[in-house]
Design an enzyme around this catalytic site. Structure first.
Site, short mmCIF file in Angstrom:
data_model
loop_
_atom_site.label_atom_id
_atom_site.label_comp_id
_atom_site.label_asym_id
_atom_site.label_seq_id
_atom_site.Cartn_x
_atom_site.Cartn_y
_atom_site.Cartn_z
N ASP A 30 -12.68 42.01 107.88
CA ASP A 30 -12.09 40.66 108.01
C ASP A 30 -10.80 40.73 108.84
OD1 ASP A 30 -14.02 39.46 106.11
OD2 ASP A 30 -13.06 40.83 104.73
N HIS A 67 -13.13 40.37 99.60
CA HIS A 67 -14.00 40.40 100.78
C HIS A 67 -15.14 39.42 100.53
CE1 HIS A 67 -16.46 41.60 104.11
NE2 HIS A 67 -17.43 41.96 103.31
P1 NDP Z 1 -26.30 47.73 104.43
O1 NDP Z 1 -26.14 49.13 104.82
O2 NDP Z 1 -26.47 46.70 105.51
O3 NDP Z 1 -25.08 47.25 103.52
C1 NDP Z 1 -24.65 48.01 102.41
C2 NDP Z 1 -23.64 47.25 101.60
O4 NDP Z 1 -22.48 47.01 102.36
C3 NDP Z 1 -24.15 45.91 101.11
O5 NDP Z 1 -23.73 45.77 99.79
C4 NDP Z 1 -23.43 44.96 101.99
O6 NDP Z 1 -23.15 43.75 101.29
C5 NDP Z 1 -22.12 45.67 102.20
N1 NDP Z 1 -21.30 45.13 103.26
C6 NDP Z 1 -19.96 45.05 103.26
N2 NDP Z 1 -19.51 44.50 104.35
C7 NDP Z 1 -20.56 44.21 105.09
C8 NDP Z 1 -20.75 43.57 106.34
N3 NDP Z 1 -19.78 43.13 107.05
N4 NDP Z 1 -21.99 43.45 106.81
C9 NDP Z 1 -23.02 43.88 106.11
N5 NDP Z 1 -22.91 44.45 104.92
C10 NDP Z 1 -21.71 44.60 104.41
O7 NDP Z 1 -27.46 47.56 103.39
P2 NDP Z 1 -28.93 48.12 103.36
O8 NDP Z 1 -29.66 47.23 102.44
O9 NDP Z 1 -29.44 48.40 104.71
O10 NDP Z 1 -28.74 49.54 102.66
C11 NDP Z 1 -28.27 49.71 101.38
C12 NDP Z 1 -28.55 51.11 100.96
O11 NDP Z 1 -27.91 51.33 99.74
C13 NDP Z 1 -30.03 51.40 100.76
O12 NDP Z 1 -30.31 52.65 101.35
C14 NDP Z 1 -30.13 51.49 99.24
O13 NDP Z 1 -31.16 52.37 98.82
C15 NDP Z 1 -28.78 52.02 98.91
N6 NDP Z 1 -28.33 51.92 97.53
C16 NDP Z 1 -27.75 53.01 97.04
C17 NDP Z 1 -27.30 53.06 95.77
C18 NDP Z 1 -26.74 54.31 95.25
O14 NDP Z 1 -26.43 55.20 96.03
N7 NDP Z 1 -26.55 54.44 93.94
C19 NDP Z 1 -27.42 51.88 94.89
C20 NDP Z 1 -28.02 50.76 95.50
C21 NDP Z 1 -28.45 50.78 96.80
P3 NDP Z 1 -23.96 42.39 101.48
O15 NDP Z 1 -24.55 42.13 100.15
O16 NDP Z 1 -22.91 41.43 101.84
O17 NDP Z 1 -24.98 42.59 102.58
#
Ligand code: NDP
Length: 326
Positions: free
Chosen positions: A159, A187
């Site tokens: 931001d 955020h």
């Molecule tokens: P992303 O890599 O696109 O995003 C990951 C997180 O970052 C989301 O929560 C997203 O929030 C957040 N975020 C913060 N700022 C931003 C921004 N400006 N733009 C986009 N996202 C932002 O998500 P994916 O779905 O591609 O990947 C998530 C990964 O996390 C997957 O591999 C999943 O398996 C993993 N995961 C791992 C966990 C663990 O390690 N215990 C638990 C749960 C999931 P927003 O909701 O706003 O998009």
């Protein structure tokens, strides 16, 4: 050569990490002479995808990448870390209420907090990116009572960078010319991009731009809705810019950011009327591996109202997840 630093990065199979991991491995956070070990954490069903990304990391032949660990176990991932970028979090699925989303993420960060407490170095620098980032960071701190809370931070830098870019474009100057910009709060769309102290060439930015209506009616909503605008245009959420902001946040914390102010979500010490313990975006100085809050700013009624609004949302989020800690 220096001994390698260890960083845990969660959500390693996700979109943000597809940009982030390569830049960390290249030295963009710790510097061009600092080897790094990536400790990649994701959920069990994402392990194949993580292995694919690691093949690509290998194919980059990064000289600084000393080792890569892949795991779905936080106790392995957090072991002996110097830093963390916690990107993985549960996305909202169809029909899921906001409260359920908060609770699902709180459970994830409670488990990770326990691992942080048990096996991480006490001086590790922790950055939470996965949303709701501030509240996830709060849960992490509550779940790691033996770990210094001041080392747990959340990302508001995206931001901050967005506001900096928009203001520089409006003023017709390079981004570096604008200093002392602050983004306060959560955020989320309630975050407050505050130009009240910002300067351009040593003069008040507000006087140089001279358009208060543009600031309130265009700049603030543009920054708040930027993520949505990118989703609409790209058909996918911002990932490279989010990764870049995470790099900026951690690099500045590790190496310092000179005299400039940067915005970081940090555990509140009660200043500016932010309830103690809440993780809230505030202005800080980064110097020699630490950060210090900018103190003593006087807020006018508009700034106060905007800050109070985003604080109220953070307090609500905390209320929604507090039972998870019991
Ligand atoms: P992303 O890599 O696109 O995003 C990951 C997180 O970052 C989301 O929560 C997203 O929030 C957040 N975020 C913060 N700022 C931003 C921004 N400006 N733009 C986009 N996202 C932002 O998500 P994916 O779905 O591609 O990947 C998530 C990964 O996390 C997957 O591999 C999943 O398996 C993993 N995961 C791992 C966990 C663990 O390690 N215990 C638990 C749960 C999931 P927003 O909701 O706003 O998009």
């Amino acid at each position: 050569t220096k001994p390698p630093v260890r960083i845990v990065i969660s959500g390693a199979a996700g979109q943000i990490c597809y940009s982030l991991l390569f830049r960390v491995a290249q030295g963009d956070v710790f510097g061009p002479d600092q080897p790094v070990i990536l400790q990649l954490l994701d959920v069990p069903q994402a392990m194949d995808a993580v292995r694919g990304v690691v093949m690509e990391l290998e194919d980059c032949a990064f000289p600084l990448l000393a080792d890569v660990i892949i795991t779905d176990d936080p106790m392995v991932a957090f072991k002996d870390i110097d830093a963390a970028m916690l990107v993985g979090s549960r996305p909202r699925s169809k029909g899921m209420e906001r409260r359920d989303l908060l609770a699902a993420n709180a459970a994830i960060f409670k488990t990770q907090g326990a691992a942080l407490d048990a096996v991480a170095k006490r001086d590790a620098k922790i950055l939470v990116v996965g949303n709701p980032a501030n509240t996830n960071a709060w849960i992490l701190a509550q779940s790691a009572p033996g770990f210094p809370a001041e080392n747990i931070t959340s990302m508001i830098r995206l931001d901050h960078n967005r506001a900096q870019g928009q203001l520089a474009a409006k003023a017709g100057v390079g981004v570096d010319a604008i200093t002392k910009l602050v983004v306060w709060g959560n955020h989320s769309p309630t975050m407050f991009a505050d130009w009240g102290n910002a300067e351009l060439d040593g003069q008040k930015l507000a006087d140089r731009i001279g358009d208060e209506a543009w600031y309130r009616e265009t700049l603030i909503p543009t920054v708040a809705q930027r993520g949505t605008a990118i989703i609409e245009a790209r058909g996918a959420s911002s990932a490279a810019s989010a990764a870049n902001a995470a790099i900026d946040h951690l690099r500045d914390w590790v190496h310092g950011a000179g005299d400039n102010w940067v915005s970081m979500g940090v555990v509140s010490d009660g200043s500016y009327g932010i309830p103690q313990g809440l993780v809230c975006g505030v202005p800080v100085h980064c110097k020699s591996g630490g950060y210090a809050r900018i103190e003593g700013l006087i807020l006018d009624p508009f700034q106060r109202t905007m800050l109070d609004r985003t604080i109220a949302e953070l307090v609500d989020e905390r209320e929604a997840v507090i039972d998870i800690l019991k």
